[in-house]
Design a protein around this motif. Structure first.
Motif, PDB file in Angstrom:
ATOM      1  N   ASP A  87      42.665   0.193-118.210  1.00 26.23           N
ATOM      2  CA  ASP A  87      42.464   0.829-116.912  1.00 26.23           C
ATOM      3  C   ASP A  87      43.803   1.298-116.335  1.00 26.23           C
ATOM      4  N   LEU A  88      44.830   0.468-116.454  1.00 22.30           N
ATOM      5  CA  LEU A  88      46.121   0.787-115.865  1.00 22.30           C
ATOM      6  C   LEU A  88      46.821   1.953-116.564  1.00 22.30           C
ATOM      7  N   ILE A  89      46.597   2.122-117.863  1.00 24.34           N
ATOM      8  CA  ILE A  89      47.319   3.158-118.596  1.00 24.34           C
ATOM      9  C   ILE A  89      46.889   4.566-118.196  1.00 24.34           C
ATOM     10  N   ARG A  90      45.721   4.716-117.568  1.00 23.16           N
ATOM     11  CA  ARG A  90      45.277   6.047-117.165  1.00 23.16           C
ATOM     12  C   ARG A  90      45.910   6.469-115.833  1.00 23.16           C
ATOM     13  N   ARG A  91      46.679   5.584-115.202  1.00 24.06           N
ATOM     14  CA  ARG A  91      47.265   5.907-113.900  1.00 24.06           C
ATOM     15  C   ARG A  91      48.511   6.767-114.061  1.00 24.06           C
ATOM     16  N   HIS A 123      56.266   8.529-115.492  1.00 23.82           N
ATOM     17  CA  HIS A 123      54.866   8.569-115.900  1.00 23.82           C
ATOM     18  C   HIS A 123      54.550   7.402-116.832  1.00 23.82           C
ATOM     19  N   VAL A 124      53.273   7.021-116.863  1.00 26.34           N
ATOM     20  CA  VAL A 124      52.845   5.882-117.678  1.00 26.34           C
ATOM     21  C   VAL A 124      52.701   6.277-119.138  1.00 26.34           C
ATOM     22  N   SER A 125      52.044   7.423-119.384  1.00 27.44           N
ATOM     23  CA  SER A 125      51.766   7.835-120.757  1.00 27.44           C
ATOM     24  C   SER A 125      51.731   9.355-120.837  1.00 27.44           C
ATOM     25  N   PRO A 126      51.713   9.910-122.048  1.00 29.39           N
ATOM     26  CA  PRO A 126      51.625  11.379-122.187  1.00 29.39           C
ATOM     27  C   PRO A 126      50.368  11.966-121.549  1.00 29.39           C
ATOM     28  N   ALA A 127      49.344  11.127-121.326  1.00 24.62           N
ATOM     29  CA  ALA A 127      48.116  11.607-120.677  1.00 24.62           C
ATOM     30  C   ALA A 127      48.385  12.107-119.255  1.00 24.62           C
ATOM     31  N   PHE A 128      49.547  11.786-118.711  1.00 27.76           N
ATOM     32  CA  PHE A 128      49.959  12.295-117.396  1.00 27.76           C
ATOM     33  C   PHE A 128      49.786  13.808-117.334  1.00 27.76           C
ATOM     34  N   ALA A 129      50.115  14.477-118.429  1.00 30.37           N
ATOM     35  CA  ALA A 129      50.112  15.942-118.448  1.00 30.37           C
ATOM     36  C   ALA A 129      48.713  16.539-118.473  1.00 30.37           C
ATOM     37  N   GLU A 130      47.691  15.703-118.510  1.00 29.48           N
ATOM     38  CA  GLU A 130      46.317  16.212-118.529  1.00 29.48           C
ATOM     39  C   GLU A 130      45.789  16.527-117.135  1.00 29.48           C
ATOM     40  N   ASP A 131      46.466  16.023-116.103  1.00 37.09           N
ATOM     41  CA  ASP A 131      45.955  16.175-114.740  1.00 37.09           C
ATOM     42  C   ASP A 131      46.958  16.939-113.887  1.00 37.09           C
TER      43      ASP A 131
END
Length: 407
Positions: A87-91, A123-131
Motif C-alpha cells: 500500500d505504501l509503495i504506491r504513494r 519519490h517512492v518508486s518509478p510509478a511516480f511518473a504514472e500520475d
C-alpha cells in the motif's frame, strides 16, 4: 485486521508540526468485515469507510496499476492479502509513505525518516511518473516546507520533467489542477511552487502566460530585479508574508501577464501592458475554471494596478471612475483586496520589501469620502431616475475634489 495512521499525520508529527487531518489504512480486512463493524462505505473508486462513531476515514490497503491517461487513469485492487508495504509503495513521496500503529511504532520501508532528516522530497518508486497530478503535489509540498529547508531531490525533479514533456499534464481536469494550485498559493512560499513548476518544465505546459515572463526585462530604476518573472515571485512572496487571501494571491500571480506582449524592441518599457494582458488573464481563468471572486479581482488588478501606484496623481474624475469600476459602493471589500494587491506589487522588489505605500491609505480615504455622500438630500430635492444618478455622481465628484485638495 490492523489499522495504521499513514501519510501526512505521520510526516508532520515527526517534523514536530501540528497534525490536522489523519488518514488511516486498514490491512487484512474485507469490505464485509468493515461493514459488519459498523463502518459506512463512501469510496466510489476504492473501499473507503467512515468510522461509525468519529466519522473519520479508513481505507482498505490497496494496490494500483496504470490503465489510462491522467490522474484518474488507474485500476485499484483492495483485498486482505495486500500488505502495508504494498500500500505504501504506491504513494508519491517517501516522507508520505510511512505508517504508525497505535503504539507509536513506525513502519518506514522506503526511508522516509532519512529524507525528513535530509530535507528531501523524493519519490517512492518509478510509478511516480504514472500520475501527472504528482507534479503539482510535489511543487506544493516544496512550497509548504521550503521554510524548513526542503528541496526536491534531483532524480524526482527529473521524473517531473519527463512527466511534463510527456503531455500527461494536459489530461488533468481543470478542477483537480485548480485544487492543487489554490492550495499551493496559500502555502507559506507560493513563489517556490511556481519556481519548482518552472524548473521541471510544467509551468510552460500549465501556465505558459506566466512562464514566458521569465526573461522579460523591466526598467531597472523601478524594478531592481529587472526580470518580470522574478518580480512575480517576489510579489507572491510578499502576499504570503502578509497572509493575504487567495483572491489577492491569484491576482498577484497574473497582474503582469501583458508584459510578454510588449515587442522586444520596446523593452524594458511596457506601455499599455495592462489592457493587453486582460485576454491572457481571461484565458488562464477559464483554463482552470477559477472561482468567480478570483477571476474578477485578477482582471481588475490587471487593468488598474498602475492606477493604484499613481493614486496621488489621479484627477478627481479618474478617482471616481476607479471607484465605480470596483463597484465600491456595494462591494467595498473587493476594493480593499485590490489595494492589498497593489501594495504587494510595490513591495515585490529587491530591497523594497518594507517600503511605505501611502497610496493605499489615500485610496481608502477617497472611497470613504465617496461612500459618505448622502442620497436622501438629493431625493428631497425631487430628483429621481437618471437625474438622481447624475446628481449623485456630481456630489461624489465634488467630495473627491475637496478630499484631493485637503490631502
Amino acid at each position: 485486521m490492523q489499522i495504521y495512521k499513514v501519510g501526512g499525520a505521520v510526516r508532520d508529527r515527526l517534523l514536530g508540526l501540528p497534525v490536522t487531518d489523519i488518514d488511516r489504512v486498514v490491512v487484512g480486512a474485507t469490505v464485509e468485515q468493515m461493514q459488519a463493524q459498523g463502518f459506512r462505505p463512501v469510496g466510489a473508486d476504492f473501499p473507503v469507510f467512515l468510522h461509525p462513531s468519529t466519522g473519520e476515514e479508513y481505507a482498505l490497503a490497496r494496490t494500483e496499476r496504470k490503465s489510462g491517461h491522467g490522474y484518474g487513469g488507474f485500476v485499484f485492487h483492495a483485498s486482505p492479502d495486500v500488505t502495508l508495504e504494498e500500500d505504501l509503495i504506491r504513494r508519491d513521496l517517501t516522507i508520505n509513505a510511512m505508517a504508525e500503529d497505535d503504539h507509536g511504532q513506525i513502519t518506514d520501508p522506503y526511508h522516509g525518516q532519512d529524507d525528513l532528516k535530509a530535507r528531501l522530497l523524493r519519490h517512492v518508486s518509478p510509478a511516480f511518473a504514472e500520475d501527472p497530478l504528482r507534479v503539482l503535489r510535489v511543487a506544493r509540498f516544496a512550497a509548504r516546507y521550503a521554510g524548513l529547508g526542503f528541496t526536491v531531490a534531483p532524480e524526482t525533479l527529473e521524473l517531473m520533467r519527463q512527466l511534463s514533456e510527456s503531455g500527461e499534464l494536459q489530461a488533468l481536469t481543470a478542477e483537480r489542477s485548480w485544487k492543487e494550485i489554490s492550495r499551493a498559493l496559500m502555502e507559506d512560499r507560493p513563489d517556490v511552487f511556481i519556481q519548482v513548476l518552472r524548473d521541471c518544465g510544467a509551468l510552460k505546459e500549465l501556465m505558459p502566460e506566466v512562464d514566458v515572463l521569465f526573461g522579460v526585462p523591466q526598467p531597472e530604476a523601478h524594478y531592481p530585479e529587472v526580470d518580470t518573472g522574478a518580480h512575480i515571485l517576489a510579489v507572491l512572496q510578499q502576499a504570503a508574508r502578509h497572509q493575504l487571501p487567495l483572491t489577492v494571491r491569484w491576482a498577484c500571480l497574473t497582474h503582469d501577464l501583458g508584459k510578454d506582449l510588449t515587442p522586444p524592441g520596446l523593452w524594458p518599457r511596457h506601455i499599455a501592458h495592462k489592457r493587453r494582458g486582460l485576454n491572457l488573464i481571461k484565458a488562464i481563468n477559464e483554463r482552470f475554471k477559477v472561482p468567480r471572486d478570483c477571476q474578477e479581482l485578477a482582471l481588475l488588478v490587471g487593468e488598474y494596478h498602475t492606477h493604484g501606484h499613481l493614486a496621488l496623481e489621479l484627477k478627481a474624475s479618474t478617482l471616481l471612475e476607479l471607484l465605480q469600476s470596483f463597484d465600491v459602493y456595494r462591494r467595498p471589500q473587493r476594493f480593499h483586496d485590490f489595494l492589498a494587491a497593489c501594495e504587494m506589487d510595490a513591495r515585490g522588489h529587491t530591497g523594497l520589501e518594507d517600503r511605505d505605500y501611502p497610496q493605499a491609505e489615500y485610496l481608502r480615504g477617497a472611497a470613504k469620502v465617496a461612500l459618505a455622500v448622502a442620497v436622501p438630500p438629493l431625493v428631497e430635492r425631487g430628483l429621481q431616475g437618471k437625474a438622481l444618478g447624475e446628481a449623485l455622481q456630481l456630489e461624489r465628484l465634488k467630495a473627491l475634489q475637496s478630499y484631493k485638495e485637503r490631502y
